[in-house]
Design a protein around this motif. Structure first.
Motif, PDB file in Angstrom:
ATOM      1  N   MET A  53       0.959  -1.294  -0.016  1.00  0.00           N
ATOM      2  CA  MET A  53       0.198  -0.009  -0.191  1.00  0.00           C
ATOM      3  C   MET A  53       0.997   1.143  -0.039  1.00  0.00           C
ATOM      4  N   GLU A  54       0.447   2.203  -0.957  1.00  0.00           N
ATOM      5  CA  GLU A  54       1.447   3.536  -0.977  1.00  0.00           C
ATOM      6  C   GLU A  54       1.093   4.202   0.409  1.00  0.00           C
ATOM      7  N   ILE A  55       2.192   4.857   0.687  1.00  0.00           N
ATOM      8  CA  ILE A  55       2.220   5.839   2.019  1.00  0.00           C
ATOM      9  C   ILE A  55       1.596   6.999   1.716  1.00  0.00           C
ATOM     10  N   GLY A  56       0.453   7.264   2.255  1.00  0.00           N
ATOM     11  CA  GLY A  56      -0.019   8.624   1.900  1.00  0.00           C
ATOM     12  C   GLY A  56       0.397   9.805   2.156  1.00  0.00           C
ATOM     13  N   GLY A  57       1.004   9.763   3.582  1.00  0.00           N
ATOM     14  CA  GLY A  57       1.504  10.821   4.121  1.00  0.00           C
ATOM     15  C   GLY A  57       3.020  11.462   3.943  1.00  0.00           C
ATOM     16  N   ALA A  58       3.688  10.524   3.229  1.00  0.00           N
ATOM     17  CA  ALA A  58       5.187  10.839   2.983  1.00  0.00           C
ATOM     18  C   ALA A  58       5.631   9.765   1.916  1.00  0.00           C
ATOM     19  N   PHE A  59       6.943  10.072   1.691  1.00  0.00           N
ATOM     20  CA  PHE A  59       7.848   9.329   0.662  1.00  0.00           C
ATOM     21  C   PHE A  59       7.024   8.788  -0.822  1.00  0.00           C
ATOM     22  N   PHE A  60       6.902  10.050  -1.475  1.00  0.00           N
ATOM     23  CA  PHE A  60       6.586  10.024  -2.734  1.00  0.00           C
ATOM     24  C   PHE A  60       7.671  10.621  -3.349  1.00  0.00           C
ATOM     25  N   ASN A  61       8.076  10.135  -4.602  1.00  0.00           N
ATOM     26  CA  ASN A  61       9.401  10.514  -5.244  1.00  0.00           C
ATOM     27  C   ASN A  61       9.236  10.898  -6.307  1.00  0.00           C
ATOM     28  N   ALA A  62       9.553  12.163  -6.927  1.00  0.00           N
ATOM     29  CA  ALA A  62       9.441  12.761  -8.095  1.00  0.00           C
ATOM     30  C   ALA A  62      10.455  13.836  -8.563  1.00  0.00           C
ATOM     31  N   SER A  63      10.559  14.236  -9.890  1.00  0.00           N
ATOM     32  CA  SER A  63      11.616  15.233 -10.108  1.00  0.00           C
ATOM     33  C   SER A  63      11.138  16.556  -9.889  1.00  0.00           C
ATOM     34  N   LEU A  64      11.914  17.360  -9.848  1.00  0.00           N
ATOM     35  CA  LEU A  64      11.647  18.773  -9.379  1.00  0.00           C
ATOM     36  C   LEU A  64      10.594  19.478 -10.523  1.00  0.00           C
TER      37      LEU A  64
END
Length: 407
Positions: A279-290
């Protein structure tokens, strides 16, 4: 109080290591779990915040086949300076005075400044920490637009039957969006024992499931009466998105934001456990380019309109960035801090607002002045008050400078 409350995940560096150490002393576990825990050593911070998607389990978010252009205007800020603590400084000082790894400024949809440091570049996937909370709340807005959620006044258990009998029974979608469920999590508002326990037991060790842990906390206040900033609240919202869409949140994000906005790069969303059931962590730890974080900010700055099409429900951005209750008012949510709180957005008295994550991650938006600033950092602590004050001074000065009348 401000320093500990805006940390969001600031205690994780120490707490995860402590949790891993205790666990190691009792139960042996695979070397990869040890590596995941030890990755949070302070000396690894700059590297880790650019490689979080490689260390912890993630779900892929594919980009569009053709990226949307962000025109570049050179030299627009050559004469720009901002004043902080009595000193006048150029924008580059944000790299000299704090641990900034990437800074991008959009004005009227044009890139007028873009710079990277400390090993990062335009292809780096930066960890957003709690800045992803604002993306999660935006997915709730899409689900409402799709007719999958009837109203933010509906109780959560209408859509998540598993919440019946928990402290979240009777809590409305709006209450969760406003961090006002009344559920007790990290009692002092900081990233304390509960945050550390959840993230250690899920993404680090893979022992427990984050949805079930988030639903296990007790009730402390009547819903809609007390603000309590916490990552668990956002997890409940992402669980809501999964239930009503019948899709993995990363897939819904791909369909609603990542592909339609023509992002440059694939993104990666960290999971509580590896594998298809993670399950994706909804409140933290999403990773993307600037640049892609800036595109999301531009989408919000344009009221959820992209290429002339209203993608988010009309009026959602206004609603999500409005102060609706006394306990969410400016200067009330945290003593000594002038922000209020909307639907997982920090809102300021001048009408600007931001998504904010530990260690200096920011998507700052001023709709009145057509300004979006995306910034990634590796502050030495989860929240550094002086760095935050200087950043806000620079961003406000940018808004004024870029909107000067033509001579």
């Amino acid at each position: 109080m401000l320093r500990i409350t805006l940390v969001a995940l600031g205690a994780l560096a120490v707490g995860v290591l402590a949790g891993v150490g205790v666990y190691r002393a009792v139960v042996p576990f695979p070397n990869d779990a040890i590596a995941r825990g030890e990755a949070f050593e302070p000396e690894n911070a700059v590297w880790l915040y650019q490689h979080m998607s490689e260390v912890y389990p993630t779900r892929h978010v594919p980009r569009a086949e053709v990226s949307a252009p962000l025109p570049v205007i050179e030299g627009r800020l050559e004469e720009f300076t901002y004043t902080h603590d009595g000193k006048q400084q150029p924008l580059d000082a944000l790299f000299d005075n704090m641990e900034t790894t990437g800074l991008l400024v959009l004005h009227k949809g044009n890139i007028v400044y873009e710079r990277y440091a400390r090993g990062a570049d335009a292809g780096t996937l930066f960890a957003t920490f709690s800045a992803v909370k604002s993306i999660t709340s935006t997915l709730v807005g899409f689900a409402i637009g799709d007719g999958l959620i009837d109203s933010v006044e509906d109780p959560l258990e209408k859509y998540i039957p598993a919440l019946t009998g928990t402290a979240y029974e009777g809590v409305s979608v709006r209450h969760a969006l406003q961090m006002s469920s009344g559920v007790l999590f990290d009692a002092d508002g900081a990233a304390g024992e509960d945050t550390v326990e959840v993230l250690t037991q899920t993404m680090v060790l893979g022992n427990k499931r984050i949805n079930e842990m988030s639903a296990s906390y007790p009730r402390a206040h009547e819903p809609g009466t007390v603000f309590n900033y916490n990552t668990s609240e956002t997890q409940i919202l992402l669980w809501l998105v999964k239930e009503v869409t019948g899709k993995q949140p990363a897939k819904y994000l791909e369909e609603k934001i990542w592909r339609p906005l023509g992002m440059d790069h694939d993104a990666a969303w960290n999971l509580d456990n590896p594998g298809p059931d993670g399950m994706e962590i909804g409140g933290a730890f999403f990773n993307a380019s600037l640049r892609d974080l800036a595109r999301f900010g531009l989408f919000i700055e344009q009221d959820g309109i992209w290429n002339g099409e209203q993608l988010l429900p009309a009026g959602w951005v206004d609603e999500a960035t409005r102060i609706e209750e006394p306990h969410l008012d400016y200067g009330t949510v945290f003593e000594g801090f002038d922000s209020g709180y909307g639907y997982q957005w920090w809102v300021f008295p001048d009408g600007s607002f931001r998504a904010s994550g530990a260690y200096g991650q920011t998507i700052y938006i001023d709709r009145d002045k057509d300004l979006v600033v995306a910034r990634t950092s590796a502050w030495p602590d989860g929240y550094v008050a002086e760095s935050d004050l200087e950043s806000r001074a620079a961003f406000a000065a940018l808004a004024d400078f870029l909107n000067q009348p033509a001579e």
